[in-house]
Design an enzyme around this catalytic site. Structure first.
Site, PDB file in Angstrom:
ATOM      1  N   THR A 145      -5.749  11.997   7.521  1.00 39.46           N
ATOM      2  CA  THR A 145      -4.384  12.187   8.015  1.00 39.46           C
ATOM      3  C   THR A 145      -4.337  13.322   9.028  1.00 39.46           C
ATOM      4  OG1 THR A 145      -3.539  11.445   5.870  1.00 39.46           O
ATOM      5  CG2 THR A 145      -1.982  12.530   7.346  1.00 39.46           C
ATOM      6  N   LYS A 181       5.326   2.667  -2.720  1.00 39.03           N
ATOM      7  CA  LYS A 181       5.240   4.099  -3.022  1.00 39.03           C
ATOM      8  C   LYS A 181       5.522   4.290  -4.494  1.00 39.03           C
ATOM      9  CE  LYS A 181       4.493   7.911  -0.540  1.00 39.03           C
ATOM     10  NZ  LYS A 181       3.534   8.006   0.559  1.00 39.03           N
ATOM     11  N   LYS A 241       4.909   1.777   8.851  1.00 34.94           N
ATOM     12  CA  LYS A 241       3.709   2.536   9.223  1.00 34.94           C
ATOM     13  C   LYS A 241       2.479   1.632   9.306  1.00 34.94           C
ATOM     14  CE  LYS A 241       3.356   6.527   7.339  1.00 34.94           C
ATOM     15  NZ  LYS A 241       3.135   7.632   6.379  1.00 34.94           N
ATOM     16  N   SER A 243      -7.678   4.673   4.226  1.00 38.28           N
ATOM     17  CA  SER A 243      -7.545   3.994   2.935  1.00 38.28           C
ATOM     18  C   SER A 243      -7.836   2.506   3.088  1.00 38.28           C
ATOM     19  CB  SER A 243      -6.138   4.189   2.370  1.00 38.28           C
ATOM     20  OG  SER A 243      -6.043   5.388   1.634  1.00 38.28           O
ATOM     21  N   LYS A 293       0.848  -1.188   0.000  1.00 38.65           N
ATOM     22  CA  LYS A 293       0.000   0.000   0.000  1.00 38.65           C
ATOM     23  C   LYS A 293       0.883   1.238   0.000  1.00 38.65           C
ATOM     24  CE  LYS A 293      -4.217   1.713   0.411  1.00 38.65           C
ATOM     25  NZ  LYS A 293      -3.863   2.815  -0.498  1.00 38.65           N
ATOM     26  N   ASN A 331      -3.679  19.948   2.727  1.00 47.30           N
ATOM     27  CA  ASN A 331      -4.745  19.076   3.229  1.00 47.30           C
ATOM     28  C   ASN A 331      -4.510  18.647   4.673  1.00 47.30           C
ATOM     29  OD1 ASN A 331      -5.529  15.940   3.606  1.00 47.30           O
ATOM     30  ND2 ASN A 331      -7.122  16.987   2.453  1.00 47.30           N
TER      31      ASN A 331
END
Length: 414
Positions: A185, A102, A90, A347, A66, A216
């Site tokens: 987040t 990523k 994470k 997510s 992810k 954001n």
């Protein structure tokens, strides 16, 4: 220092305490696969433009990989490799059944028109569609990308593989996206800032806070903390630092940002306007939240940092040498692999909903997010106290131990 080298330093410190065999350390740190692709598109003027795209798939011992898709001029293989590695730890820290990945393109999206951006996104999907999917590697928004880009990517991927919205997260709510994903987040950052300051005996109304970066993540963190009665004394973007010692009017400054044609703070004059870098070194900020880019607290400026609490909303904002100095000064640092995990957590909720063909309410998303983040914080806090290590080392120890255990259970020993 290169980004992956910095990640490796933090990894090695935790792996040493866990007494992991050197060969196994290498296996855990080394990415499973690194992909570099050429992404060529026709610009609006008819000329050909060439870009380089990347996808690094770090580890899948605990589940599908992810990680975000980043469109930014500084994107390169080293940065993407480091961020993919961070995603592995994470997702493990917050105990999601994922590994880390990523991707991105070295491009300034602000210089592209909407049609050019769409062609770029679809061209990237053409190049990597066969290595991503709902059971292998699930992309998501990141710096320079948003729900619209996720929608284009999904649409292009489905031309090859058929309908499956679980291929990507961060989609528009109207197209199988999760309610609360956009705020996730920042909300997670706010939740854990409140929890950490309470543990340290710092009351919200005494915790003057400065937020570097008002995109954001920064805006949603500011909104949450403002509602929790934290005085937000400074926020910043590329146009400067906006400072008021008694606390900014956050709802007013957010309205100003929304009305600005480029979504900037430029022109807001109900406070003092300082240089961009001034935010990091404000003498009256008890809490500092870096929420922009990595590597902004270094050996050169660390001695000017006055905050006693730093919450890493950005990825890798503190370089290892500066981190060591701050720890010696007993500055409490909530590391990025925990602090900004709210985005990947929601997510995951989106992916679950897509797989179940069932939509959760916003209240349920927020409740599940708060529960997941709080549970992870408690585990990190307890590990930190038990082993007498920093919160960063504790978080890495937890993440690495979980991935190590999954790797052993799969049959790779060391």
């Amino acid at each position: 220092m290169r980004a992956f080298e910095a990640t490796q330093i933090f990894f090695d410190e935790a792996a040493e305490r866990l007494k992991i065999d050197p060969a196994m350390r290498e296996a855990l740190l080394m990415p499973d696969r690194e992909i570099q692709v050429q992404v060529s598109i026709e610009m609006d003027d008819g000329k050909l433009a060439n870009f380089i795209g990347f996808r690094v798939q770090h580890d899948n011992a605990r589940g599908p990989m992810k990680g975000g898709l980043r469109f930014h001029p500084q994107v390169d293989l080293d940065e993407v490799r480091a961020l993919a590695c961070l995603m592995t730890w994470k997702t493990a820290v917050v105990n999601l059944p994922y590994g880390g990945a990523k991707g991105g393109i070295g491009v300034d999206p602000s210089r592209l028109s909407q049609p050019e951006l769409q062609r770029l996104t679809r061209s990237l999907a053409d190049a990597i569609h066969d290595v991503v999917g709902p059971d292998t590697d699930i992309p998501a928004p990141d710096m320079g990308t948003d729900f619209q880009i996720m929608s284009w990517f999904r649409n292009q991927w489905e031309k090859y593989h058929g309908f499956n919205p679980a291929v990507i997260t961060g989609k528009p709510v109207e197209e199988y996206g999760a309610r609360g994903r956009e705020e996730a987040t920042g909300r997670g950052v706010g939740t854990l800032t409140l929890k950490l300051t309470r543990r340290l005996g710092l009351k919200p109304d005494k915790a003057k806070t400065a937020i570097q970066g008002f995109g954001n993540v920064g805006t949603h963190a500011a909104k949450f903390l403002n509602e929790a009665e934290f005085p937000i004394i400074a926020v910043s973007d590329i146009t400067g630092t906006y400072y008021k010692s008694t606390g900014l009017n956050i709802p007013e400054i957010m309205r100003h940002k929304m009305k600005h044609p480029k979504g900037l703070l430029e022109g807001y004059n109900e406070c003092e306007v300082l240089p961009v870098d001034a935010l990091l070194t404000l003498p009256d900020a008890a809490v500092l939240i870096p929420a922009a880019v990595g590597g902004i607290i270094t050996e050169e400026n660390v001695d000017e940092i006055h905050a006693k609490v730093i919450v890493e909303a950005a990825n890798g904002p503190i370089v290892p040498a500066a981190d060591k100095i701050l720890n010696q000064r007993e500055v409490h640092i909530l590391p990025d692999i925990l602090a900004n995990a709210g985005g990947v957590t929601v997510s995951y909720f989106e992916w679950v909903q897509n797989r179940q063909h069932y939509r959760w309410s916003l209240d349920r998303v927020r409740q599940e997010l708060d529960h997941t983040m709080n549970e992870a914080f408690e585990t990190v806090w307890e590990t930190s106290n038990q082993h007498e290590v920093s919160l960063r080392t504790a978080a890495y120890m937890i993440g690495i131990a979980r991935v190590h255990r999954a790797t052993e259970l799969a049959g790779l020993t060391g």
